[in-house]
Design a protein around this motif. Structure first.
Motif, mmCIF file in Angstrom:
data_model
loop_
_atom_site.group_PDB
_atom_site.id
_atom_site.type_symbol
_atom_site.label_atom_id
_atom_site.label_comp_id
_atom_site.label_asym_id
_atom_site.label_seq_id
_atom_site.Cartn_x
_atom_site.Cartn_y
_atom_site.Cartn_z
ATOM 1 N N VAL A 40 0.840 -1.201 0.000
ATOM 2 C CA VAL A 40 0.000 0.000 0.000
ATOM 3 C C VAL A 40 0.872 1.246 0.000
ATOM 4 O O VAL A 40 0.661 2.181 -0.790
ATOM 5 N N ARG A 41 1.887 1.274 0.877
ATOM 6 C CA ARG A 41 2.773 2.444 0.961
ATOM 7 C C ARG A 41 3.658 2.571 -0.276
ATOM 8 O O ARG A 41 3.830 3.665 -0.828
ATOM 9 N N GLU A 46 -4.828 1.750 -2.726
ATOM 10 C CA GLU A 46 -5.782 1.560 -1.647
ATOM 11 C C GLU A 46 -5.636 0.144 -1.077
ATOM 12 O O GLU A 46 -5.300 -0.805 -1.801
ATOM 13 N N ILE A 47 -5.905 0.003 0.223
ATOM 14 C CA ILE A 47 -5.690 -1.288 0.862
ATOM 15 C C ILE A 47 -6.581 -2.370 0.264
ATOM 16 O O ILE A 47 -6.142 -3.518 0.087
ATOM 17 N N VAL A 78 -4.969 -3.630 -2.903
ATOM 18 C CA VAL A 78 -3.846 -4.531 -2.658
ATOM 19 C C VAL A 78 -4.346 -5.896 -2.199
ATOM 20 O O VAL A 78 -3.822 -6.933 -2.623
#
Length: 296
Positions: A171-172, A177-178, A181
Motif C-alpha cells: 500500500v505504501r 488503496e488497501i 492490494v
C-alpha cells in the motif's frame, strides 16, 4: 553442473563482490538483464551486506544505483550486468539442493514442514538464502520452474497465514488503496508458516530468444476489458491477454499484478501502448507511464 544459459532469479556475484539477480530469461549477448541488490559495507544486516534496492517495484529500481542500457529493440532502458564483470553464478536449484542435503548447515525446519504440503515439483531457492547472507528473520524465497509444476502447485497448496506486513508495505510502496492490494494478494504465493515468511516465485524453465520483437511507444491508455491469463502470467514479466473492443497483450514488469493476471476477469488496465512487430501491447511498469491493473 550449472546451466549454460541464465534464467530469471539466478544470482550473480560481480568482481567487486556486489550481489545481483537476473530478472528475465531473455538476455542479449555480452550481458544479462539484472539488478544489483546487495553491496558489502561491513555494516549491513545481511552478514555485512546492505540492500541498495530496499523495495521492489520498477520506480524503486530506477532510483537505485544500477547500470542501465538502452535496448534498441524496445526503446527503453534496462538495468544490466556485464558478463565480463561476473565472478560467480549461483543457481536456485543448486542452492536448494545444498540446503536439502544440509551442506549449508541451515536450520529450516518450518520450510521442510511446509514442503510436505506441496506436490513433488522442481524447486529452487533464491534471495539471501541462495547467496548465503540470510539473517534470522530473512524471508525464504522459493522458485518453481515451468508451467506444469506451477499449475500443480497452485491447485494443491492452500497457503499459510496472511502476511499483513506485505499488504501494508505494498500500500505504501505503490500508493494503492488497501482493498486494491488485498485483491492482488494470494496467500499461496506469499505468507507466513510457523513464524517463517515464505514466497513462491515462478520461472519459465526455457530461455527466450533476445529481440524477437521490435517495439515503439504509441500513447498512454486506460482500457477496461476481460483479462485472460495462463502460466505466462506467473513468470516475469507477466503476460496476459486483454479483450475489449480491441485485442491487446498485457506485459507487466510489476510483479504485484502477476496473480491477478493469472486469475483473469474484468479489470481496468492503465499503461503505455506499444506497437511490437504489429501487435498491440500494453506495457505496465514503464519509466514514462507507471501503469496499474485494477480488478473490478
Amino acid at each position: 553442473m550449472g546451466r549454460e544459459h541464465f534464467l530469471d532469479k539466478d544470482a550473480i556475484i560481480d568482481r567487486q563482490g556486489n550481489i545481483g539477480f537476473v530478472f528475465t530469461n531473455q538476455n542479449p549477448p555480452g550481458y544479462v538483464f539484472g539488478y544489483t541488490k546487495y553491496i558489502y559495507t561491513g555494516r549491513g544486516l545481511w552478514r555485512g551486506y546492505e540492500r541498495v534496492l530496499k523495495y521492489y517495484g520498477v520506480h524503486n529500481l530506477i532510483d537505485s544505483p544500477q547500470k542501465f542500457s538502452v535496448e534498441p529493440c524496445y526503446g527503453v532502458e534496462f538495468p544490466v550486468i556485464s558478463l565480463s564483470q561476473v565472478r560467480k553464478r549461483l543457481y536456485p536449484e543448486e542452492g536448494f539442493r545444498k540446503i536439502l542435503s544440509n551442506e549449508r548447515k541451515v536450520d529450516l525446519a518450518p520450510l521442510f514442514s511446509l514442503l510436505d504440503k506441496i506436490p513433488n515439483i522442481r524447486l529452487g531457492i533464491t534471495g539471501s538464502y541462495l547467496v548465503g547472507i540470510e539473517h534470522a528473520n530473512s524471508d525464504v524465497d522459493m522458485v518453481i520452474y515451468g508451467c506444469k509444476d506451477a499449475y500443480d502447485f497452485l491447485s494443491t497448496f492452500q497457503g499459510g497465514s496472511p502476511d499483513k506486513e506485505w499488504v501494508a508495505e505494498t500500500v505504501r510502496n505503490y500508493s494503492l488503496e488497501i482493498e486494491e492490494v488485498k485483491s492482488l494478494y494470494d496467500v499461496r504465493t506469499r505468507g507466513i508458516y510457523r513464524g517463517m515468511k515464505y514466497s513462491f516465485l515462478f520461472v519459465d524453465d526455457k530461455p527466450h530468444p533476445y529481440c524477437r520483437d521490435v517495439c515503439f511507444p504509441v500513447r498512454e491508455v486506460t482500457i477496461q476489458g476481460e483479462i485472460q491469463g495462463d502460466c505466462r502470467s506467473l513468470f516475469y514479466p507477466a503476460v496476459a491477454e486483454l479483450y475489449s473492443r480491441d485485442y491487446y497483450e498485457i506485459v507487466s514488469w510489476e510483479g504485484i499484478y502477476s496473480m491477478a493476471l493469472f486469475k483473469g476477469g474484468l479489470a481496468r488496465v492503465r499503461g503505455l501502448e506499444m506497437n511490437c512487430s504489429g501487435r498491440r501491447v500494453i506495457l505496465v511498469g514503464d519509466r514514462r507511464v507507471k501503469g496499474s491493473i485494477r480488478i473490478l
